[in-house]
Design a protein around this motif. Structure first.
Motif, mmCIF file in Angstrom:
data_model
loop_
_atom_site.group_PDB
_atom_site.id
_atom_site.type_symbol
_atom_site.label_atom_id
_atom_site.label_comp_id
_atom_site.label_asym_id
_atom_site.label_seq_id
_atom_site.Cartn_x
_atom_site.Cartn_y
_atom_site.Cartn_z
ATOM 1 N N SER A 41 0.831 -1.204 0.000
ATOM 2 C CA SER A 41 0.000 0.000 0.000
ATOM 3 C C SER A 41 0.868 1.258 0.000
ATOM 4 O O SER A 41 0.621 2.198 -0.769
ATOM 5 C CB SER A 41 -0.922 -0.006 1.226
ATOM 6 O OG SER A 41 -1.676 1.188 1.296
ATOM 7 N N ALA A 42 1.901 1.269 0.865
ATOM 8 C CA ALA A 42 2.800 2.426 0.920
ATOM 9 C C ALA A 42 3.622 2.540 -0.359
ATOM 10 O O ALA A 42 3.972 3.650 -0.787
ATOM 11 C CB ALA A 42 3.711 2.319 2.138
ATOM 12 N N HIS A 43 3.935 1.417 -0.962
ATOM 13 C CA HIS A 43 4.636 1.446 -2.255
ATOM 14 C C HIS A 43 3.745 2.112 -3.305
ATOM 15 O O HIS A 43 4.203 2.974 -4.064
ATOM 16 C CB HIS A 43 4.997 0.024 -2.689
ATOM 17 C CG HIS A 43 5.649 -0.063 -4.036
ATOM 18 N ND1 HIS A 43 7.002 -0.271 -4.193
ATOM 19 C CD2 HIS A 43 5.135 0.036 -5.302
ATOM 20 C CE1 HIS A 43 7.294 -0.291 -5.484
ATOM 21 N NE2 HIS A 43 6.173 -0.120 -6.172
ATOM 22 N N SER A 44 2.496 1.718 -3.337
ATOM 23 C CA SER A 44 1.582 2.211 -4.373
ATOM 24 C C SER A 44 1.345 3.707 -4.270
ATOM 25 O O SER A 44 1.265 4.402 -5.293
ATOM 26 C CB SER A 44 0.248 1.462 -4.296
ATOM 27 O OG SER A 44 0.440 0.081 -4.553
ATOM 28 N N ASP A 45 1.226 4.218 -3.031
ATOM 29 C CA ASP A 45 0.955 5.662 -2.896
ATOM 30 C C ASP A 45 2.237 6.490 -2.764
ATOM 31 O O ASP A 45 2.177 7.719 -2.623
ATOM 32 C CB ASP A 45 -0.007 5.945 -1.742
ATOM 33 C CG ASP A 45 0.567 5.595 -0.363
ATOM 34 O OD1 ASP A 45 1.798 5.537 -0.186
ATOM 35 O OD2 ASP A 45 -0.250 5.379 0.565
ATOM 36 N N GLY A 46 3.404 5.818 -2.794
ATOM 37 C CA GLY A 46 4.677 6.531 -2.784
ATOM 38 C C GLY A 46 5.133 7.011 -1.428
ATOM 39 O O GLY A 46 6.163 7.690 -1.327
#
Length: 513
Positions: free
Chosen positions: A396-401
């Motif tokens: 999730s944190a990867h996807s939103d940067g």
């Protein structure tokens, strides 16, 4: 020791009611049943979700198997052939194989399962498949372009072959009807299943007649069941439990190297960790062997590069090892303009070097490693906040940067050829379990060339180059190599650890005399 399984499981269910829900009418409690306990929940019937559970319990099978080195072996496909241009693969289906419902395995049934798998998120999407069809007794796979590791994809659990009757409307899996040596008799997601020996199995019959699987997420629960005699095989033990169970007279503890690596992922695209020099400095501040010995209690597993020598093709023996050198780390930080503030934390342009590290407790060693890393990085002036959350927080944190640091374990042989996982994780800037914001044209070129190469010497040179590029840029920082651990009841013989974590090895085990 509690020798009555009914009592053992009643004890566990009472103590850990939030984790285990055991009913009195299930064969889990009966003696002479081989019980397996592991942390993995059964997410459903679909192979893309929980195929690995049914594969490990040897209920379902794939077209190909692999040996201890990851090389393809015949399974439901007894032989295969590829065209000169690499775009057409023919796999001959083994004759005389029965599904658990008594129907025959055919090329049509196999092609149907593979086509169903193609429509879902899974490893088959790595290959550009134009068509899968049956021709006589062969399954034909036609590719848009050559894909060397195709056989490895066909050994992955998401490509298991099910009977036509297993599928319902829109090809949704409604039953698990496989061809394996064990036949499903009970399924209660997300925690348990039971199976019995399939007397019509095409291969060597197992000696163990009945088996069960129980998902127990908490390490303490699994350890208690090992100590109390509540199960014959307990999979995945945390380091304190290993030491504790090694002193027990009731179980044997077996450990073995697996191609899983603890890695520290940082944001290579933005923020403080974007410069490669900062990632190199973080790596130099990490005392890997101390973590391996003190936290994992497995000396010599500190990761000096991405892959250990148990994956010989991907271990570059000529590569300079990742080292612990905090003074060199400080010099790199200093060269990037980071200066120590009054509180000992590095600062630049009025901002302190404070990073948030995500990890999860599904693997109980990860929070312990995160705490050790927090202390080690603090020594060179990096303030790390450890956040233990659900594993889903990392993608999730990867996807939103928003991801700054993430600590996790990654099995680079989920597909027997690590190239497939590396392609998905690292290719074209990375993915949720790979790098974030990383770009290296040389890496992409080496991967593309490796996929097309027919020269074994060139292939090895390219693998070495790929590992070296990861070692230099450190889009993910290797921390420690895994050793898998299991506890096995003393009255069981033949237990071992599958280096590719594809099976619990039920068919190789037997009750001792």
């Amino acid at each position: 020791m509690y020798r009555n399984k009914t009592f053992c499981r009643t004890l566990v269910a009472t103590a850990f009611a939030a984790v285990l829900t055991l009913g009195p009418d299930v064969s889990f409690a009966k003696d002479n049943v081989f019980d397996v306990v592991a942390p993995f929940e059964i997410g459903g019937l679909d192979p893309s979700v929980s195929g690995f559970i049914f594969q490990r319990m040897q209920i379902t099978e794939t077209l190909l198997e692999v040996d201890a080195k990851g090389q393809p072996l015949p399974a439901l496909a007894e032989k295969w052939d590829v065209s000169d241009n690499g775009k057409r693969w023919s796999l001959t289906i083994r004759q005389g194989v029965k599904f658990h419902d008594g129907t025959d395995l055919t090329a049509e049934a196999a092609a149907h399962s593979l086509n169903t798998a193609r429509k879902k998120t899974g490893v088959l999407q790595n290959a550009k498949i134009e068509a899968i069809k049956a021709e006589g007794n062969d399954v034909i796979i036609e590719l848009v372009e050559p894909f060397k590791p195709l056989l490895a994809l066909l050994a992955h659990s998401s490509t298991k072959i099910l009977a036509p009757a297993a599928y319902g409307q829109n090809d949704a899996v409604q039953k698990v009807i496989g061809t394996g040596p064990y036949q499903l008799t009970l399924l209660e997601p997300p925690q348990r299943l039971a199976a019995k020996r399939f007397e019509g199995y095409w291969g060597e019959k197992p000696t163990i007649d009945k088996t069960t699987y129980l998902a127990a997420g908490r390490g303490e629960t699994r350890t208690l069941m090992a100590e109390s005699g509540g199960a014959e095989l307990i999979f995945q033990l945390d380091p304190p439990s290993i030491a504790r169970l090694q002193r027990s007279n009731n179980v044997k503890v077996i450990t073995g190297a697996v191609p899983r690596v603890v890695v520290l992922k940082s944001n290579s695209g933005s923020g403080a960790t974007a410069p490669v020099e900062i990632r190199q400095a973080l790596s130099l501040a990490i005392q890997r062997e101390g973590i391996a010995a003190a936290v994992l209690r497995a000396p010599d597993t500190g990761a000096t590069q991405m892959f250990s020598d148990n994956l010989a093709a991907w271990h570059n023996a000529d590569l300079s090892p990742l080292a612990y050198d905090p003074d060199a780390a400080r010099k790199l930080f200093d060269a990037q303009g980071w200066r120590k503030g009054p509180d000992g934390i590095l600062q630049k342009d009025g901002k302190a070097l404070r990073l948030r590290m995500l990890t999860y407790s599904d693997r109980p060693e990860l929070p312990l490693i995160a705490t050790a890393l927090q202390a080690q990085l603090r020594e060179v002036g990096v303030d790390v906040e450890v956040a233990v959350e659900n594993a889903s927080a990392i993608p999730s944190a990867h996807s939103d940067g928003s991801l700054q640091l993430a600590l996790y374990g990654r099995n680079y042989a989920l597909v027997p050829d690590p190239l497939v996982t590396l392609l998905g994780d690292f290719g074209h800037g990375g993915s949720e379990w790979g790098p974030l914001g990383w770009s290296n044209p040389a890496f992409d070129k080496a991967m593309t060339t490796l996929l097309a190469s027919n020269d074994p010497t060139e292939q090895q040179q390219l693998r070495n180059e790929i590992v070296a590029l990861i070692q230099h840029d450190l889009p993910v920082i290797p921390i420690a190599w895994y050793r898998q651990s299991i506890a096995v009841a003393k009255n069981v013989e033949g237990a071992s650890i599958d280096p590719f974590e594809r099976t619990f090895g039920l068919t190789k085990m037997r009750w001792s005399e």
